[in-house]
Design a protein around this motif. Structure first.
Motif, PDB file in Angstrom:
ATOM      1  N   THR A   1       0.835  -1.198   0.000  1.00 13.52           N
ATOM      2  CA  THR A   1       0.000   0.000   0.000  1.00 13.52           C
ATOM      3  C   THR A   1       0.873   1.253   0.000  1.00 13.52           C
ATOM      4  N   VAL A   2       0.229   2.395  -0.226  1.00  8.88           N
ATOM      5  CA  VAL A   2       0.884   3.696  -0.146  1.00  8.88           C
ATOM      6  C   VAL A   2      -0.035   4.634   0.646  1.00  8.88           C
ATOM      7  N   SER A   3       0.554   5.374   1.591  1.00  8.68           N
ATOM      8  CA  SER A   3      -0.205   6.272   2.461  1.00  8.68           C
ATOM      9  C   SER A   3       0.039   7.722   2.065  1.00  8.68           C
ATOM     10  N   MET A   4      -0.957   8.571   2.321  1.00  6.56           N
ATOM     11  CA  MET A   4      -0.853  10.000   2.042  1.00  6.56           C
ATOM     12  C   MET A   4      -1.183  10.788   3.305  1.00  6.56           C
ATOM     13  N   PHE A   5      -0.421  11.845   3.547  1.00  9.87           N
ATOM     14  CA  PHE A   5      -0.623  12.709   4.704  1.00  9.87           C
ATOM     15  C   PHE A   5      -0.723  14.170   4.267  1.00  9.87           C
TER      16      PHE A   5
ATOM     17  N   SER B   1      -4.263   0.584  -2.117  1.00 10.70           N
ATOM     18  CA  SER B   1      -3.694  -0.715  -2.482  1.00 10.70           C
ATOM     19  C   SER B   1      -2.949  -0.602  -3.808  1.00 10.70           C
ATOM     20  N   VAL B   2      -1.728  -1.119  -3.841  1.00 12.84           N
ATOM     21  CA  VAL B   2      -0.884  -1.082  -5.032  1.00 12.84           C
ATOM     22  C   VAL B   2      -0.943  -2.447  -5.725  1.00 12.84           C
ATOM     23  N   PRO B   3      -1.186  -2.516  -7.049  1.00 11.60           N
ATOM     24  CA  PRO B   3      -1.299  -3.803  -7.750  1.00 11.60           C
ATOM     25  C   PRO B   3       0.050  -4.400  -8.108  1.00 11.60           C
ATOM     26  N   GLY B   4       0.959  -4.408  -7.155  1.00 18.14           N
ATOM     27  CA  GLY B   4       2.281  -4.969  -7.351  1.00 18.14           C
ATOM     28  C   GLY B   4       2.792  -5.479  -6.023  1.00 18.14           C
ATOM     29  N   ASP B   5       3.930  -6.136  -6.038  1.00 22.05           N
ATOM     30  CA  ASP B   5       4.511  -6.681  -4.814  1.00 22.05           C
ATOM     31  C   ASP B   5       5.713  -5.855  -4.368  1.00 22.05           C
ATOM     32  N   PHE B   6       5.734  -5.535  -3.090  1.00 24.37           N
ATOM     33  CA  PHE B   6       6.859  -4.900  -2.430  1.00 24.37           C
ATOM     34  C   PHE B   6       7.163  -3.506  -3.008  1.00 24.37           C
ATOM     35  N   PRO B   7       6.260  -2.535  -2.765  1.00 28.79           N
ATOM     36  CA  PRO B   7       6.545  -1.161  -3.188  1.00 28.79           C
ATOM     37  C   PRO B   7       7.774  -0.616  -2.469  1.00 28.79           C
TER      38      PRO B   7
ATOM     39  N   CYS C   1      -0.061   3.896 -10.946  1.00 25.98           N
ATOM     40  CA  CYS C   1      -0.336   5.282 -10.568  1.00 25.98           C
ATOM     41  C   CYS C   1      -1.800   5.461 -10.181  1.00 25.98           C
ATOM     42  N   ALA C   2      -2.084   6.589  -9.535  1.00 25.41           N
ATOM     43  CA  ALA C   2      -3.446   6.923  -9.149  1.00 25.41           C
ATOM     44  C   ALA C   2      -3.575   8.439  -9.026  1.00 25.41           C
ATOM     45  N   PRO C   3      -4.777   8.975  -9.214  1.00 26.18           N
ATOM     46  CA  PRO C   3      -4.997  10.391  -8.921  1.00 26.18           C
ATOM     47  C   PRO C   3      -5.032  10.597  -7.412  1.00 26.18           C
ATOM     48  N   TYR C   4      -4.754  11.818  -6.979  1.00 26.95           N
ATOM     49  CA  TYR C   4      -4.896  12.127  -5.552  1.00 26.95           C
ATOM     50  C   TYR C   4      -5.452  13.534  -5.408  1.00 26.95           C
TER      51      TYR C   4
ATOM     52  N   GLY D   1      -6.737   7.997  -4.933  1.00 27.01           N
ATOM     53  CA  GLY D   1      -7.783   7.222  -5.597  1.00 27.01           C
ATOM     54  C   GLY D   1      -7.326   5.810  -5.898  1.00 27.01           C
ATOM     55  N   LYS D   2      -8.060   5.136  -6.754  1.00 27.47           N
ATOM     56  CA  LYS D   2      -7.749   3.742  -7.104  1.00 27.47           C
ATOM     57  C   LYS D   2      -6.518   3.706  -8.005  1.00 27.47           C
ATOM     58  N   MET D   3      -5.553   2.867  -7.627  1.00 22.85           N
ATOM     59  CA  MET D   3      -4.364   2.690  -8.451  1.00 22.85           C
ATOM     60  C   MET D   3      -4.739   1.983  -9.754  1.00 22.85           C
ATOM     61  N   ASP D   4      -4.094   2.393 -10.854  1.00 24.58           N
ATOM     62  CA  ASP D   4      -4.393   1.751 -12.133  1.00 24.58           C
ATOM     63  C   ASP D   4      -3.547   0.485 -12.321  1.00 24.58           C
ATOM     64  N   PHE D   5      -3.395   0.035 -13.545  1.00 24.51           N
ATOM     65  CA  PHE D   5      -2.720  -1.224 -13.852  1.00 24.51           C
ATOM     66  C   PHE D   5      -1.210  -1.126 -13.632  1.00 24.51           C
ATOM     67  N   LEU D   6      -0.562  -2.265 -13.535  1.00 24.97           N
ATOM     68  CA  LEU D   6       0.885  -2.339 -13.339  1.00 24.97           C
ATOM     69  C   LEU D   6       1.591  -2.369 -14.693  1.00 24.97           C
ATOM     70  N   ARG D   7       2.487  -1.413 -14.895  1.00 30.64           N
ATOM     71  CA  ARG D   7       3.350  -1.393 -16.079  1.00 30.64           C
ATOM     72  C   ARG D   7       4.585  -2.208 -15.704  1.00 30.64           C
ATOM     73  N   THR D   8       4.668  -3.425 -16.160  1.00 26.08           N
ATOM     74  CA  THR D   8       5.564  -4.419 -15.568  1.00 26.08           C
ATOM     75  C   THR D   8       7.013  -4.303 -16.040  1.00 26.08           C
ATOM     76  N   PHE D   9       7.908  -4.682 -15.130  1.00 26.62           N
ATOM     77  CA  PHE D   9       9.318  -4.910 -15.448  1.00 26.62           C
ATOM     78  C   PHE D   9       9.584  -6.408 -15.278  1.00 26.62           C
ATOM     79  N   ASP D  10      10.385  -6.962 -16.156  1.00 27.99           N
ATOM     80  CA  ASP D  10      10.707  -8.392 -16.082  1.00 27.99           C
ATOM     81  C   ASP D  10      11.950  -8.578 -15.210  1.00 27.99           C
ATOM     82  N   LEU D  11      11.758  -8.597 -13.898  1.00 28.52           N
ATOM     83  CA  LEU D  11      12.882  -8.717 -12.966  1.00 28.52           C
ATOM     84  C   LEU D  11      13.051 -10.136 -12.439  1.00 28.52           C
ATOM     85  N   GLU D  12      12.091 -10.982 -12.675  1.00 28.85           N
ATOM     86  CA  GLU D  12      12.167 -12.385 -12.234  1.00 28.85           C
ATOM     87  C   GLU D  12      12.443 -12.473 -10.736  1.00 28.85           C
TER      88      GLU D  12
END
Length: 414
Positions: A116-120, A138-144, A169-172, A179-190
């Protein structure tokens, strides 16, 4: 290069485990250094513990620090696995710069343990007083590991290093939250869900000064013949007519001669970026906005480095400062060609082995040191860089029980 690839990988893993995200800096040309000596008002970093929290520290007019507040993110911290030891990485369990970011009156912090990502919201009256805005997104990826925000576009983007690695990314909105995070633009890091680093992980996400592009540095892995690269995403959509979005496509540029590109900042009023490289020292690269391609311009080896990882540009000295988690020094480098200008030895003022993040404000550079041992408090060193005076550490401020060996990230308000 650390006495060979094998030794380099071990040193990186032990030291890294492994910006503030730069806003547009003041104009340099035609201005004297004294025009930009006003200090910041508050400094922030995250504890990165199971119950993650932000440590807010007051900055006084003379650059010194005193206690502020501890504010929970309502998220969970985490640390990656060291590929060299197969144990939890310490210090620097995120292998990144920008895990805490300040943009305008908003602060963003990633929570690696629960994706997740928090905003203050930051109080103008007392900027050590921050208030959680909305629920962590909620972030649609693992280990931000890193976050950047664009105030112009009201857009926040997060980089992840785990099995689902990439950028989303998401609007704030200042009074609503993320707001709701959009799709993951993936990197192939294996990578695994909890990444094995520090090599082959995302280092930093950063918006360009005009906020039209998002730049990402990704580490290579020489043991697998992987070269690190710089990714450039454009921001699409007119901010007056529709919500801006990050492009689904990107341009990746491999910078041959680099090993593990890490923290970076844009050199003011240019298309050039100063970046550390944990394998040898630092580089300067350029980004062609029209083609969205990156080119290596200068490379500098720091002879006694172990893993140079974090960078901050000072508007007063018009130079960059870099730090190393395994060597107790802060190195000043040129923004013209990355050559070494000065070295400040910090052994006498830092009980830990080095520093794991940097931020510059006015005539001071702040360096975060995690606790030297389990149970010891994290410290922030204050490096005075006033023109005409010898650069020296004037304070090492210990936060006691608030944060220790897991402390990460560093950002300054305003």
């Amino acid at each position: 290069m650390l006495g060979g690839i094998k030794n380099m990988k071990i040193a990186l893993a032990l030291g890294l485990g492994l910006m503030k995200v730069a806003e547009a800096l003041p104009a340099f040309p035609g201005l004297s250094s004294s025009d930009w000596t006003s200090t910041g008002r508050a400094l922030y970093f995250q504890t990165n513990e199971d119950s993650n929290a932000i440590v807010s520290v007051k900055i006084h007019d003379n650059g010194t620090l005193s206690e502020g507040q501890l504010t929970y993110t309502n998220g969970t911290g985490a640390r990656e696995i060291s590929a060299a030891t197969n144990q939890t990485a310490s210090p620097d369990g995120l292998s990144s710069q920008g895990s805490v970011t300040v943009v305008g009156n908003s602060l963003f912090a990633i929570n690696s343990g629960d994706n997740t990502v928090s905003m203050f919201a930051i109080s103008e009256d007392d900027p050590t007083n921050i208030t959680l805005v909305g629920a962590p997104a909620s972030v649609p990826g693992d280990f931000p590991v890193t976050v950047a925000a664009s105030e112009l576009n009201n857009l926040v983007c997060v980089g992840t290093s785990g099995a689902r690695s990439g950028v989303s990314c998401a609007p704030y909105a200042a009074n609503v939250g993320i707001g709701k995070m959009d799709f993951l633009r993936t990197f192939d890091l294996e990578q695994s869900k909890t990444p094995a680093g520090p090599l082959d992980t995302v280092s930093q996400v950063l918006f360009s000064a005009d906020e039209s592009e998002l730049i990402v540095t990704v580490k290579g892995d020489p043991t697998s013949n992987k070269t690190g690269f710089v990714s450039v995403f454009s921001v699409t959509g007119a901010w007056l007519t529709e919500q801006p979005r990050l492009s689904a496509s990107r341009i990746d540029s491999k910078l041959n001669g680099t090993v593990a590109l890490f923290g970076f900042q844009q050199i003011p009023h240019s298309s050039k970026y100063f970046s550390t490289d944990a394998g040898f020292g630092a580089v300067i690269f350029s980004v062609d906005a029209a083609r969205e391609t990156s080119t290596l311009l200068h490379k500098q080896v720091i002879a006694d480095q172990m893993a140079t990882c974090w960078a901050a540009i000072s508007p007063v000295t018009k130079s960059a400062f870099v730090s190393d988690p395994l060597v107790n020094h802060i190195v000043e480098m040129s923004l013209d060609d990355a050559s070494i200008i000065s070295v400040v030895n910090s052994t006498s003022s830092n009980d830990a082995s080095g520093y794991i993040d940097l931020a510059a404000a006015g005539a001071y550079v702040y360096a975060l040191s995690p606790g030297a041992t389990e149970g010891s408090g994290a410290e922030v060193a204050v490096l005075s860089v006033s023109p005409g005076k010898e650069k020296s550490i004037t304070q090492s401020f210990n936060v006691g029980s608030w944060a220790g060996t897991s402390a990460q990230g560093l950002a300054v308000f305003p």
